[in-house]
Structure formats: C-alpha cells, structure tokens
Design an enzyme around this catalytic site. Structure first.
Site, PDB file in Angstrom:
ATOM      1  N   GLY A  50       0.771  -1.234   0.000  1.00  0.00           N
ATOM      2  CA  GLY A  50       0.000   0.000   0.000  1.00  0.00           C
ATOM      3  C   GLY A  50       0.801   1.281   0.000  1.00  0.00           C
ATOM      4  N   GLU A  75       4.016  -6.749   0.943  1.00  0.00           N
ATOM      5  CA  GLU A  75       3.533  -6.898  -0.429  1.00  0.00           C
ATOM      6  C   GLU A  75       3.555  -5.571  -1.190  1.00  0.00           C
ATOM      7  OE1 GLU A  75      -0.394  -8.420   0.071  1.00  0.00           O
ATOM      8  OE2 GLU A  75       0.247 -10.245   1.086  1.00  0.00           O
ATOM      9  N   PRO A  76       4.720  -4.962  -1.357  1.00  0.00           N
ATOM     10  CA  PRO A  76       4.758  -3.712  -2.131  1.00  0.00           C
ATOM     11  C   PRO A  76       4.539  -3.988  -3.609  1.00  0.00           C
ATOM     12  CG  PRO A  76       6.982  -4.445  -1.684  1.00  0.00           C
ATOM     13  CD  PRO A  76       6.060  -5.392  -0.937  1.00  0.00           C
ATOM     14  N   GLY A  77       3.807  -3.126  -4.285  1.00  0.00           N
ATOM     15  CA  GLY A  77       3.588  -3.283  -5.711  1.00  0.00           C
ATOM     16  C   GLY A  77       3.890  -1.988  -6.440  1.00  0.00           C
ATOM     17  N   ARG A  78       2.913  -1.087  -6.454  1.00  0.00           N
ATOM     18  CA  ARG A  78       3.069   0.215  -7.108  1.00  0.00           C
ATOM     19  C   ARG A  78       4.350   0.924  -6.663  1.00  0.00           C
ATOM     20  NH1 ARG A  78      -1.595   3.658  -8.005  1.00  0.00           N
ATOM     21  NH2 ARG A  78      -2.638   2.251  -6.547  1.00  0.00           N
ATOM     22  N   ARG A  84      -6.278   4.247 -16.074  1.00  0.00           N
ATOM     23  CA  ARG A  84      -6.321   4.887 -14.761  1.00  0.00           C
ATOM     24  C   ARG A  84      -7.029   6.256 -14.769  1.00  0.00           C
ATOM     25  NH1 ARG A  84      -2.543   6.476 -12.102  1.00  0.00           N
ATOM     26  NH2 ARG A  84      -3.303   5.848 -10.042  1.00  0.00           N
ATOM     27  N   TYR A 135     -10.051   6.044 -12.304  1.00  0.00           N
ATOM     28  CA  TYR A 135      -9.780   6.642 -10.991  1.00  0.00           C
ATOM     29  C   TYR A 135      -9.667   8.167 -11.016  1.00  0.00           C
ATOM     30  CZ  TYR A 135      -8.093   1.869  -9.953  1.00  0.00           C
ATOM     31  OH  TYR A 135      -7.966   0.513  -9.799  1.00  0.00           O
ATOM     32  N   CYS A 184     -13.917   5.699 -28.896  1.00  0.00           N
ATOM     33  CA  CYS A 184     -15.204   6.389 -28.996  1.00  0.00           C
ATOM     34  C   CYS A 184     -15.929   6.422 -27.656  1.00  0.00           C
ATOM     35  CB  CYS A 184     -16.067   5.719 -30.060  1.00  0.00           C
ATOM     36  SG  CYS A 184     -15.390   5.875 -31.712  1.00  0.00           S
ATOM     37  N   GLU A 185     -15.299   7.033 -26.674  1.00  0.00           N
ATOM     38  CA  GLU A 185     -15.866   7.239 -25.338  1.00  0.00           C
ATOM     39  C   GLU A 185     -15.396   8.596 -24.833  1.00  0.00           C
ATOM     40  OE1 GLU A 185     -17.790   5.178 -23.629  1.00  0.00           O
ATOM     41  OE2 GLU A 185     -17.563   3.245 -24.653  1.00  0.00           O
TER      42      GLU A 185
END
Length: 455
Positions: free
Chosen positions: A243, A278-281, A317, A321, A349-350
């Site tokens: 986190g 558990e580091p990720g980002r 993202r 987010y 097309c959004e």
C-alpha cells in the site's frame, strides 16, 4: 531520482532516447527502467532489514501492479517473492524464477482449481479471506493429501485515506475476515485438519501516503496475533500487506525508512512473528512511462485538443480513478517554456477516453511524441482490447540497452482465438483464405524480442 531525464533536448530512459524506442518499436509503447525498479526494491528491503533484520523479513512483490515477466525476473534476481491473486499470476511468477516458497496468495475468490495449483506448486501461504474459502482450501488439501499453509486475512476496519476504489480495509469492503469474527473462525478451524494456521495477514489499500492508517491497522493486527498465541495457536508469521504510495503529482514523498520504523514499533517489538510485505506500485510505478504519438491537434471550442495514439484501453487509470499522470514532450524544443492549456485525448469512442483537461503543454504537432509518467503500475497490466485495438508492447531498459519484453501481436494472432460458429456458415463477405498482412509500423521489430543497444 527519476530515470527519465532530458539530454541534448530529448527525453531518455536511463541512457536510451525514448524517440529511438518509439521509432523502432512503434507507439504507443510502455518503457520500464530496470535500474529504477531495482533501486526502489533495494531501498524498501534495505530499510526493513535495517530495522527488523534480514532473517525476519520477506518482501513479496504484488504483481497485480505489473506482471510482465521481465519485471518479475528483475525483482526475483534481487531476492523478491511474489504476491499473486490468480493461477495466471502464479504461473508467471514461477516462469520468471520466483521460488514457490516465496509466493503468498490473497484474494477473495480463489477457485478449487487455483487452490490445487498453488498447493501443488508448494507456495509459502494462502491469505484466506472467509470461512467458506477456508473450508474449500481444506477440502482441496485433503483430496491432494497435503496440508495447506494459511494466514487469516483480517479486515481491521481502518480507512486508508486513499481513493475509495482502492481502499480494502474498511468494514464495508469485500476483503478479509471481520476482526471481531476471528474467535468464531479459529474455532471452526479446529475441525479443518488439512489447514495449517500459520498467522495473520492485513492489507488496507493502495497508494497510501500517510502513516497513521498503517499504525492503526498494524497495532490491531499485532493485538490479534498475541491473542491467537494466548489461545494456544502456534502462529509464527504476519503478512502486513502493501500500500505504500508513490508521487504522481503533489503527494508527499513516501517515507520508506519511517515506514520501517513504524513496523518495528507496532509489530516487531510487540510480537515474535516473521513479517511479510507486499509492495507493488511503490516498486514499479515511477519506473515506467507510456510513450504515445500525436495524431492531430484539433481546435476545440473551449481549448485545443491534442489527439494521441494511446487510448483508455492502453492506460485506463484516468478514466477509472480520475488519476493524474504528468505529461512531458519527448523532444524539448526552443519553445518548451511557452505553454498552452489543452486537453489530451485518445481515439476511442468514449468521452472517458480523456487523459488530461486544461493541461499546460508546449506547442505540439502531429507526429510529436509525448510521455505519460508514473505509468509502470496499473498501466499495461490493466489494458484491454477495446475497439479491437492491439495490446501495447512493453520494453525494458538497462543502461544503453533495451529489449522488447512483450511484443505487439499481429491482428491475425488476435483473431486466431475466435471463430464463427459452424451453424452460421461462411459469411459471404468473409476474408479470403489468406488474410492480408498487417499494416506495418515503420521500423517496428515486433516479431523480435531481442536486446538492443543504442549508439
């Protein structure tokens, strides 16, 4: 320190010009710095070892952030384990050289088949998130004639003060076992002979930039661990999750050493547990960029609109987010300081296919390259084939070298997994037996994943 810097008017990844990668691989393209990944891991693991000791710590990279096997192999060579959430991630981790006994497996929806695969591989532990899951793990382990190592993932009802879509430790979130229900769950465990309770786990969210939520969650987890020991359970480990955030825009820089001290104060000094993380980002987020090419500069009614060849299916993202990614032109010209506010959009097309609004940028023309920063996490791994767009290739850089670590597939390869049902027959306007070749991209060596050296 960023691995992406300007030299001689051009943005480089380590010692490789991004323009060279774009010309040879095509755009859009993800580019990762191996040195930046290694530096982030070394700082994180080193801070923990300084406070807790190497024998007491296990760092398991959360590969949901970026599961490219090149990234995994670089971390595995550093000694990292892996945090997985599917059988596919298990197979990727093993293929990249991560030892099975350094793999932890959280997730609320493990299937019978996935549990069996993890047991056969011999993983470090499951982080179980419900009583029904524990019962299924027990049944699968019994059928295989093995015992399943399990940590109970606790939901401590702590607000991580992050985006609501990436908070995982509040009472209303789907993750973990309610801390107040722990006595009931462990009582049920007495009847599950194939489950070997090893300890507890906790993970309260992602992109956390304050230490207070960690302190609250870890203090509560340590209390529950001591309660388990007092109740006679021979537990010996706690998985503290991940986190820790990164800087995207103006967030406070993460205090890695302060985080390690917090762990020592809240858990290491109050329990005898071995600790997993558990580091990720935090390890990969700022080690990657997405390079895109300008298609058009459209004069909008409110402000100029820059249309690029990357889209929301390549980097979701901002749409998902409302995330901010710093944007920089790859070529820094004479008018680099003369900025104009413009919207940056993709071709999908959004209306959600908008990366930035009213972003100050220097003059941009069709064909110019633009880099999206902080794209090493939750970029390529969350990409889709929406609008039948091809997957983005990924490149890893080390010093003066770069290698394609995921090539762009051809349209024929993508279509080969689909077929028209036999009862529909062959459409009258179907393609001929020999499909036309893909439209080539100038200088695209997508068929080769060899290592390249600039110069």
């Amino acid at each position: 320190m960023t691995p992406f810097t300007y030299r001689d008017g051009g943005l480089h990844a380590e010692d490789v010009p991004l323009s060279r990668i774009a010309d040879q691989v095509g755009t859009p393209v993800y580019v990762y710095s191996q040195s930046a990944i290694e530096a982030a891991y070394d700082r994180f693991a080193g801070a923990l070892e300084a406070e807790l000791g190497a024998a007491r710590t296990l760092v398991c990279y959360a590969m949901k952030a970026n599961s490219n096997v090149g990234v995994l192999a670089a971390l595995a060579a550093r000694g990292a384990g892996a945090d997985i959430v599917s059988e596919g991630e298990l197979l990727r981790a093993l293929a990249a050289g991560v030892p099975a006994d350094k793999i932890v497996y959280p997730g609320v929806g493990k299937t019978r088949h996935e549990i069996a695969a993890a047991l056969k591989a011999g993983i470090h532990q499951f982080n179980a998130e419900s009583l029904p899951e524990l019962e299924l793990i027990d049944a699968v382990a019994r059928a295989l004639g093995v015992r399943a190592p399990v940590a109970l993932r606790i939901n401590p009802d702590v607000d991580a003060k992050t985006h609501h879509k990436i908070s995982t430790g509040r009472a209303e979130d789907k993750f973990g076992i309610d801390a107040d229900a722990l006595p009931e769950v462990v009582e049920r465990l007495r009847a599950l002979d194939a489950v070997d309770l090893k300890g507890l786990a906790v993970h309260i969210g992602s992109q956390i930039t304050e230490q207070a939520p960690f302190r609250q969650a870890y203090t509560r987890t340590a209390e529950l661990y001591r309660w388990l020991q007092d109740a006679g359970w021979p537990v010996d480990r706690i998985d503290l999750g991940g986190g820790l955030g990164i800087v995207y825009r103006d967030e406070p820089a993460p205090d890695v050493e302060g985080y390690a001290r917090l762990v020592r104060e809240t858990v290491a000094e109050t329990t005898d547990a071995r600790l997993a993380f558990e580091p990720g980002r935090h390890l990969v987020g700022n080690a990657g960029v997405l390079v895109t090419r300008t298609l058009y500069l459209k004069q909008g009614r409110v402000r100029p609109i820059l249309v690029v060849d990357a889209a929301m299916n390549d980097l979701i993202r901002p749409a998902l987010y409302e995330a901010w990614h710093e944007l920089k032109p790859v070529a820094r010209g004479a008018g680099a300081d003369e900025l104009t506010q413009m919207d940056v959009v993709g071709p999908v097309c959004e209306s959600a296919d908008t990366f930035a609004r009213a972003r100050p940028l220097p003059a941009m023309r069709a064909g110019d390259l633009l880099a999206f920063f902080s794209a090493g996490a939750y970029g390529a791994v969350m990409a889709s084939g929406y609008n039948s767009r091809l997957p983005v290739p990924e490149v890893m850089v080390q010093g003066e070298r770069f290698a394609i670590v995921r090539r762009r597939p051809s349209f024929q390869e993508v279509l080969s997994s689909e077929q028209v049902p036999g009862w529909l027959g062959r459409p009258a306007d179907a393609a001929p037996d020999r499909a036309p070749p893909d439209t080539p991209v100038a200088g695209d060596p997508a068929a080769s994943a060899g290592t390249r050296k600039t110069g």
